[in-house]
Design an enzyme around this catalytic site. Structure first.
Site, PDB file in Angstrom:
ATOM      1  N   TYR A  28      -4.214  -4.128  -0.865  1.00  0.00           N
ATOM      2  CA  TYR A  28      -3.124  -2.746  -0.206  1.00  0.00           C
ATOM      3  C   TYR A  28      -3.890  -1.631  -2.544  1.00  0.00           C
ATOM      4  CZ  TYR A  28      -0.010   1.135   1.069  1.00  0.00           C
ATOM      5  OH  TYR A  28       0.196   2.533   1.409  1.00  0.00           O
TER       6      TYR A  28
ATOM      7  N   TYR B 238      -6.925   7.340   3.585  1.00  0.00           N
ATOM      8  CA  TYR B 238      -5.751   6.470   3.334  1.00  0.00           C
ATOM      9  C   TYR B 238      -4.738   6.332   4.959  1.00  0.00           C
ATOM     10  CZ  TYR B 238      -0.587   6.114   1.703  1.00  0.00           C
ATOM     11  OH  TYR B 238       0.482   5.863   1.120  1.00  0.00           O
TER      12      TYR B 238
END
Lengths: 142, 389
Positions: free
Chosen positions: B288, B338
């Site tokens: 991440y 994203y």
């Protein structure tokens, strides 16, 4: 452009802390049984499970754990440059509080570990009252 | 190791689906979710009538899971989950769904993340209310409100402790951009040089523009079912070898003394133990990456490098195309888009199926997929996936 600081949005666990800050008093919740400080205030001690606690006065001393310098206005929300510090309180290593910086707006006078002392900045509400304050840290000399 | 963990490899990802990535989808988060779910079911060879569970994570910025279930025509929802939280929860949404399938609660659960993160609810500031967190009141009066600021606060402490430089952060952005140039879906396709990186404008010191992730309108969905059932479906199953969450203290709550480690360091031993694996078994890692230093932090906290040595691993090329541990092979949140962790999961599935085209990690059998490592929610989560034999 003079951008006013946002008024703190308090809750029932924090309203007493903000009231103390508005009187320029710097306090923290502390367990009455094991004496561990806790931040933010809440009803139980995470160290021993006790529900008994009280507000106690802090020395106001700490060290800089980190800081940021705003260079982008995020839609005009922030004055530029502006610096936000994260202060590790002298009382306990895991007490980390964000606050304003009374020194240079671009933070060139900051370093990790720098000794600092708490101060207060009164802020005006939309109605012009100045019954709110926030933390404003500065260097601690001597 | 004490025998096979009861959850290990019992469930599988049978399908993945993505919408287009854009800056303005022009449709609702419900429509985005349904498009991604439809694509994931098509990928798996399943019908909407096969779905009996729904799961997503969100922060008040997307459609509720039960509305999605109603839209799919599910008359009797056997599992539903609306997990509050940002990217730190991304792997746990899928982990909980897989555990529910393994426990027999449901047979076929769709998991997704759907956001109009550019045209609607921007993490960077406008169009959003204060997060539902008691800590926010102590930040906002100082103009300390957005994720770039919060991660910059952590990032400086980490950089200061280990002598990490701007160039170290730049190498993360550049490596991921190199992957993105091989990914037709990526929002950022132009090559990125170190000069480009260093000359990009400061957003919030110590972060420059290219330290920050994109804001994207998109949805990504996956289908979770039993391994047995997945083996009867259209795609080669990708098995869920383990799922874990851990950590808990944020930057601002009582209990965190060291700002240079994360909850990932706490969950990693459980994660690897449950998969009966170690970091050396991981062939590809989708970590991440809301901001560049999170990649370095996780390389350390998941055990690929000693503390403070993550930057050296990146500088050696180990995390780049052809390296020993390719990281964020789609370009990540920095360069692909994203989708709050779910695009990392979809990329891992592509890699383990051998479907990643020019960015394929040769011989990839095992992947690590992580959620945001615990700032600011505190907890983090991760999955270990492997290709079915």
């Amino acid at each position: 452009m003079n951008i006013k600081r946002p008024i703190p949005i308090t809750d029932l666990d924090s309203v007493d802390w903000w009231s103390a800050v508005s009187r320029h008093e710097f306090v923290c919740a502390r367990c009455s049984d094991c004496n561990v400080w806790r931040w933010p205030a809440r009803a139980i001690c995470g160290a021993c499970g006790s529900m008994t606690w009280e507000w106690q006065e802090l020395t106001g001393n700490g060290t800089i754990a980190s800081w940021i310098v705003n260079r982008h206005g995020f839609g005009g929300a922030f004055p530029l440059p502006s610096t936000v510090v994260l202060v590790r309180l002298a009382e306990q290593d895991d007490l980390l509080l964000p606050g304003g910086w009374a020194g240079s707006a671009d933070g060139v006078d900051l370093s990790v570990g720098l000794s600092v002392v708490v101060g207060f900045e009164d802020i005006e509400s939309e109605t012009g009252d100045s019954d709110h304050a926030v933390l404003s840290w500065g260097p601690r000399h001597g | 190791m004490s025998g096979t963990h009861p959850f290990r490899d019992r469930t599988a990802i049978a399908g993945i689906g993505r919408t287009d990535y854009s800056k303005n989808s022009g449709v609702s988060t419900l429509t985005l979710a349904l498009r991604a779910i439809r694509a994931a079911l098509d990928d798996a060879g399943l019908a909407t009538s096969d779905v009996d569970g729904v799961a997503c994570h969100r922060v008040g910025d997307s459609v509720q899971a039960t509305i999605v279930a109603q839209s799919l025509g599910i008359k009797d929802v056997r599992f539903h989950l609306d997990l509050f939280g940002g990217g730190s929860q991304s792997a746990w949404t899928v982990g909980l769904a897989a555990q529910a399938v393994a426990a027999g609660v449901a047979d076929c659960i769709v998991c997704w993340r759907s956001i109009n993160a550019r045209s609607g609810f921007r993490m960077g500031g406008t169009g959003r209310a204060a997060p539902d967190s008691i800590e926010f009141q102590y930040q906002s009066p100082y103009w300390f409100a957005t994720p770039p600021q919060q991660f910059a606060m952590y990032g400086r402490a980490y950089m200061d402790k280990y002598g990490v430089t701007s160039e170290d952060l730049g190498r993360v952005a550049i490596s991921q951009r190199e992957f993105a140039t091989l990914n037709p879906r990526a929002m950022m396709q132009a090559p990125l040089s170190m000069d480009d990186y260093l000359e990009s404008r400061m957003i919030v010191e110590p972060f420059r523009l290219f330290d920050c992730c994109l804001e994207t309108d998109a949805a990504v969905a996956v289908v979770i079912t039993s391994t047995e059932r997945a083996r009867t479906l259209r795609q080669r199953p990708v098995l869920v070898s383990s799922a874990a969450c851990g950590g808990g203290h944020t930057l601002y709550s009582n209990g965190r003394e060291d700002l240079s480690t994360s909850g990932a360091a706490q969950l990693a031993p459980r994660l690897f133990d449950a998969a009966e694996m170690s970091p050396s078994d991981i062939d590809v890692a989708e970590l991440y990456d809301a901001f560049t230093p999170l990649v370095l932090l996780q390389l350390e906290d998941y055990g690929f490098a000693a503390k403070g040595e993550g930057a050296a691993l990146v500088a050696a090329g180990s995390t780049s195309l052809g390296g020993s541990l390719p990281v964020n092979t789609h370009g990540g949140h920095l360069s692909e888009g994203y989708v709050h962790g779910l695009n990392h999961l979809a990329e891992a599935v592509d890699q383990l199926r051998g479907d990643a085209g020019p960015r394929q990690t040769v011989g990839a059998e095992v992947a690590l997929v992580t959620g945001q490592p615990g700032y600011v929610a505190g907890t983090s989560s991760a999955l270990i996936l492997r290709a079915d034999k």
